[in-house]
Design a protein around this motif. Sequence first.
Motif, PDB file in Angstrom:
ATOM      1  N   UNK A 190       0.813  -1.218   0.000  1.00  0.00           N
ATOM      2  CA  UNK A 190       0.000   0.000   0.000  1.00  0.00           C
ATOM      3  C   UNK A 190       0.847   1.269   0.000  1.00  0.00           C
ATOM      4  N   UNK A 191       2.169   1.104   0.029  1.00  0.00           N
ATOM      5  CA  UNK A 191       3.060   2.258   0.009  1.00  0.00           C
ATOM      6  C   UNK A 191       3.386   2.689  -1.399  1.00  0.00           C
ATOM      7  N   UNK A 192       4.407   3.552  -1.521  1.00  0.00           N
ATOM      8  CA  UNK A 192       4.774   4.109  -2.816  1.00  0.00           C
ATOM      9  C   UNK A 192       5.309   3.036  -3.764  1.00  0.00           C
ATOM     10  N   UNK A 193       5.904   1.946  -3.224  1.00  0.00           N
ATOM     11  CA  UNK A 193       6.483   0.900  -4.081  1.00  0.00           C
ATOM     12  C   UNK A 193       5.407   0.067  -4.752  1.00  0.00           C
ATOM     13  N   UNK A 194       4.214  -0.005  -4.160  1.00  0.00           N
ATOM     14  CA  UNK A 194       3.093  -0.710  -4.772  1.00  0.00           C
ATOM     15  C   UNK A 194       3.351  -2.198  -4.959  1.00  0.00           C
ATOM     16  N   UNK A 195       2.727  -2.757  -6.011  1.00  0.00           N
ATOM     17  CA  UNK A 195       2.869  -4.198  -6.256  1.00  0.00           C
ATOM     18  C   UNK A 195       4.285  -4.569  -6.675  1.00  0.00           C
ATOM     19  N   UNK A 196       5.008  -3.648  -7.310  1.00  0.00           N
ATOM     20  CA  UNK A 196       6.419  -3.926  -7.618  1.00  0.00           C
ATOM     21  C   UNK A 196       7.203  -4.189  -6.338  1.00  0.00           C
ATOM     22  N   UNK A 197       6.796  -3.495  -5.294  1.00  0.00           N
ATOM     23  CA  UNK A 197       7.460  -3.688  -4.000  1.00  0.00           C
ATOM     24  C   UNK A 197       7.243  -5.081  -3.454  1.00  0.00           C
ATOM     25  N   UNK A 198       6.047  -5.634  -3.666  1.00  0.00           N
ATOM     26  CA  UNK A 198       5.818  -6.995  -3.177  1.00  0.00           C
ATOM     27  C   UNK A 198       6.678  -7.999  -3.948  1.00  0.00           C
ATOM     28  N   UNK A 199       6.903  -7.753  -5.227  1.00  0.00           N
ATOM     29  CA  UNK A 199       7.808  -8.616  -5.988  1.00  0.00           C
ATOM     30  C   UNK A 199       9.228  -8.528  -5.458  1.00  0.00           C
ATOM     31  N   UNK A 200       9.628  -7.316  -5.092  1.00  0.00           N
ATOM     32  CA  UNK A 200      10.955  -7.129  -4.492  1.00  0.00           C
ATOM     33  C   UNK A 200      11.038  -7.893  -3.166  1.00  0.00           C
TER      34      UNK A 200
END
Length: 1462
Positions: free
Chosen positions: A1274-1284
């Motif tokens: 839900x932060x600025x990284x979004x779904x790309x962040x979950x992949x990270x």
Amino acid sequence: MGEPNSSPPRVDVREAEEAFHSLSRQLTHGTVVDARDSSDKGTPKRSSDVEKGSIPEDEEAFDLREYLTSSNEANQAAGIKHKHVGVTWEDFQVEVLGGANSKFYIRTFGDEAWQFWLSPLFYLKNVISGYLPSNAKNFVTRTILHRRVLNSGLLEPGQMCLVLGTPGSGCTTFLKAIGNERAGYFRVGGDVRYAGIDAREMAKTYNGEIVYNAEDDIHIPTLTVGQTLNFALSTKTPGPKGRLPDLSRAEFNSSVKRMLLKMLNISHTENTLVGDEFVRGVSGGERKRVSIAEMMTTRARVQCWDNSSRGLDASTALDFIKSLRIMTDVLGQTTFVTLYQAGEGIYELFDKVMVLDQGRRVYYGPPNEARAYFEGLGYRSLPRQSTPDYLTGCTDPNERQFAPGRTEADVPCTPEALEAAYLSSHYARDTADKLAKYKLLMETEKTHQEAFRAAVADDKKRGVSRKSPYTLGLRDQVMALTRRQFQMRLQDRFQIFTSFTLMTALALVIGGCFYNLPPTSAGAFTRGSVLFTALLTSSFDTFGELPTQMLGRPIMKKQTGYGLYRPAAIQIANTLADIPFSATRILIYDIIIYFMAHLARSAGGFFTFHLFNYTAFLTMQGFFRCIGLFCSNFDTAFRVAVFFFPNLVLYVGYMVPVNEMKRWLFWIFYINPLSYAWAGTMENEFSRITLTCDGAYVVPRNAGNVTKYPDNLSTNQACTLFGASPGDQFVTGKAYVKAGYDLDTADLWRRNFIVLLGFLLFFWIMQTLVIEWYPQYAGGGGVSFFAKETKETQKLNEELRRRKTEKAAAEKLEKQRAMEGAKVERDPNAYADRKAFTWERLHYHVPVSGGSRQLLNNVYGYVKPGTLTALMGASGAGKTTCLDVLAQRKNIGVVSGDILVDGRPLDGDFARGTAYAEQMDVHEGTATVREAMRFSAYLRQPEHVSKEEKDAYVEDMIELLELQELADAVVRSLGVEARKRLTIGVELASKPELLLFLDEPTSGLDAQSAWNLVRFLRKLADNGQAILCTIHQPSSLLFESFDRLLLLGSGGNTIYFGDIGADSRVMREYFARYGAPCPPNVNPAEYMLEAIGAGVTPRIGDREWKDIWVDSPEFQRAKYEIEEIKRVALARPQTEKVVHSTYATPIWFQLKTVVQRNFIALWRSPEYVFTRLFSHLTVSLLVSLPFLQLGTSSRDLQYRIFGIFWTIILPGLVIPQLEPIFLMNRRTFIREASSRIYSPYVFAIGQLLGEIPYSILCALFYWVLMVYPMGFGQGAAGTNGTGFQFLVVLFTELFAVSLGQFIASISPSIQIAVLWTPPISVILGNFCGVTIPYPTLGKFWRSWLYQLDPFTRMLAAMLSTELHGLNITCKPEEFAVFNPPSGQTCAAWANDFVNAVGGYLDNPSDSSSCRYCQYKIGDEFFLPLNIRYSFRWRDVFIFFCYFAFNFIATIIASRYLRFAKR
């Protein structure tokens, strides 16, 4: 008996049976005096012998039979009753699960993955079907022993029965069933009675009066021989009515132990560790005698000995059976024995012989009439064939011979036909008649039965119930076991030192981490942290109880079967024996943490803290022991423990206060013992302190350049500490824990301690009840598991079966010619151009306490190409030691002398050019027989040999070793005999160019298998192979297959080295020349051992045979021959030296082959791989449940951090499961590495590569159940962040695997390896800058340990990715509320503070009740922790570098640290 000072000690049946007579409560007064005068005066000390010769002792010879007879009279005069137990069996039948042609297939990861989730449905189906008569269970079974109306039998007291049959005929099953060892069988039918008492009553009331001695030797390796026997005797010492009146328990035990040791010729091993394949101790033959002595201490009257002469030399085996004969005669025992290679001298000692053929009894009667019976059926008896060999041969289609003029058409050949022939014989009728008369006698007279019951009752110690099957009561059993368990712990000095050192270091780390906590608001939360950390660390240190519950099961099964103690006693004793060590360890741990952290300085405070912490430790110890006892294996136990682990941590009340828990989960808090322990320590600490509110807990406050606010708390500021009062600078600890954690200090003693104590007592009682009523024993019915056939293996198996049929006739003819004395002339110089192996002046010394001991003394010898050389001697004479030294397998001690190949020193090719089939069978357990042999062929035969050629050679080896039906069987499910064949096959598959060493290759094999093996060795030798092997109990036929003999005596001295000759003529002439002529009807191999005094017979002659050898012309001839071999070899022009690599195949081929084997091994290890996956699924799911779909409040921010922080426990999940796998594989590698099969670098790389696919799978499932249920992204990284986040979780998984393998690679054992996991987990978790916030972490730790901690980088990457740009909105209860000065708005009063420290004001325009939220955006949480979003890729790369470091370190450790001393 011989001269005491001139002959080595003998297996003194006569003297030592006195021991057994002592054991039988039959000591004369004279012996009592002797026992008192010569009782042991010292404490047994630890010795570190390996194999050593016997140590001569001054002892008087006596006639055992005469002695026992007079002792019986003395006992009868004293009123001591006899125990005579005859055994009858009728309509006997034993069944196991599985049809006649059915196979059990090994479960794979794929099978487990779907069957586990469907198991509830299967369970439900079974429950429902149990209530439906129409769906009654019909299991497919296979009959091992067949029932027939007349197929019944009787063995009377004072009789011995020899049970013969080929492997798989049911000999072991018969003995186990007669011995009331019925576990593992589906059904045991028929009526078995002991002196008229049925089997059920015997098992319930007289357990221990019928005993079964298994083929394997199972002991506690870290106890000495003396301690092992002391314990057994202490539990079976008869009560006052069962001993002579003036004989104490201590005197009885001392005398019995001394005599048992003398009888079995192991007095010199009393202070030596028993050992096993991985712990240095007594030799294999001596360990077998320890097993025999231990069972003799039971004083049982029905004894079943299953191939108990395995590993004993021929002379010792004969002496052992003679001792059984005397005990049976005088003491009235009833004895059943199975033997695979029984000599004629042994055979003649029995009263009855039973021959089994595929579970059917084909003969039961007098031994001296058995040969004539089978000859009468039409079977031919070959001239030099021993009677046992002949009898078993008649049941083997590949071995039996028909009399002239007879064929299969008119001779009963099938098991059914042979059984029918026996049932129609007078032997069956005589047996039935005797059985009927004996039954009538038992039903009418009942003299033996009543005497037996009375004698057993008299044996019991005072106060023990007559219905109890044990000699001692529970209290005395616990005392004896506690002494033993305490000895085990005390003698394992390394583990004591390691556990205390690591626990102390752990305490220092935790204490240093929370050093000198201030009595202010800054020290409030950290006080809870240190109490929580200290409690969890000590409590979960008991996780190591899981594997220990599994390790002792085989020993417990054996000893409870002997009736030494009840299962509950061992569990109570374990707890009592552990308390002195754990109490001391936890006390030191608590002192360090308590005072370093500056907790409340009072005696009451400390001891209350220690009481709660140690009680929690004992409670969790009991909890994990209960899990271990309930579960059948470690992996199942680990799954259960992992299910409870997150619940035990999450629902303590620290991470999530009880009032914040989900309403459908909060009940877990109340059944969690750790919640009461933690609450008690919190209430104890905070009831004694008052906190000062200052620093970051004051809102608003001065920060940065802002100086407008008062330094002390004023009415216009708020204290954010739980329990604070407006305007009051001080907060009582009681108010703090009440407001923050809903804890009432009044509950300290009235609730928390009482409930915690209740949990402790509950788990103590539960583990006692579980082990008593629901014991989990290792092992089963000996079922083999198979890998499913592929098209290739199916075709190969069909070909093997075809070749087996064609080969049978040729083998039969070959053995017939050999037995008829057909001689094959061999040219001794046929392979003179090949390399010869010589050794001269060979000495070997090993270090022992106080100096060194010589195990080999001036040994000379040679092995020429094309010859088969036997290495023989009494047990413990140094045969295996000599073989190890010659094969270059010793890595401790000092070897001196010359070991040469063609007169030149050994070069780097020696290990590759030789093969060594060791006595211990260590293999990759998940491989099939074919795969294990192919692995050896692929990597040990030269690279230029094609794969097809190697595969074909392996098929030849399978055929040779008669493993056709087991080609696809998994190694770990093989029986003793099949494992031995595989060990030989693995070495033969290498096609050694120079020399083949074999250590007791025929031990554990039946006569036909031994003959086939030696015949094959003979063929190899005839084709130029040089072979040196130790051999036990060879028949005269086997013995003559050898060309040369090296005979060793005690102390590693040479007795003879030279040719054997046709009909052993050369060797017999040597012994005859010095006064020991061998009678014509005696096996020369047995006679020579008796002649040198290795057995009970005195040494022949008045000179030591080692001195005779040194002065003999044969010795000079041997030295001359060695010189001649060297001269001829050195005179030959040396061929141009071919530069060989260390290994036969390139490293890439090694890696491919090893990795392929590892992949298959893990696929066939679902108990490990699926458990690992299950633990990830369970932890991730259970952690996510309390934090479902997190919002953006301040507390939700905290919960996101907790959810991410749980990732650090992944190493704690992986490492305990991975370490045993790595260490077991290292054991296999150590054996393989000594033959230069593959590189240690390949081993380490292969171990990691095999784990990677499953690591990816585990990481994927953990990540899915973490990020989506919790609502990440839900932060600025979004779904790309979950992949990270997945990338980080994957790297964490790889880091955990590499760290676990590194720890295992530097650890000598699993017991040591598991000790490293808790301290490493605590250190890495506490110094990553989150548990203890980076600003409050001590400068000392920040300067180095924080930077070195891999979790610093892992958490930085995950936290910054998840929290970056996450907008925070506080809930009403999360605001800090304060009033601005009169006339000011909230913004005017607090904006300077908000701009300096972050957060936001919810009502800036109001002039009262200002609501301040600590965070406005997620970045404000992690920036003070020295975490930056822009550095996340750098942090991930650094974290990956830790994985690479562990990987490289594991490779280096595997190269240089193997912990294999031999």
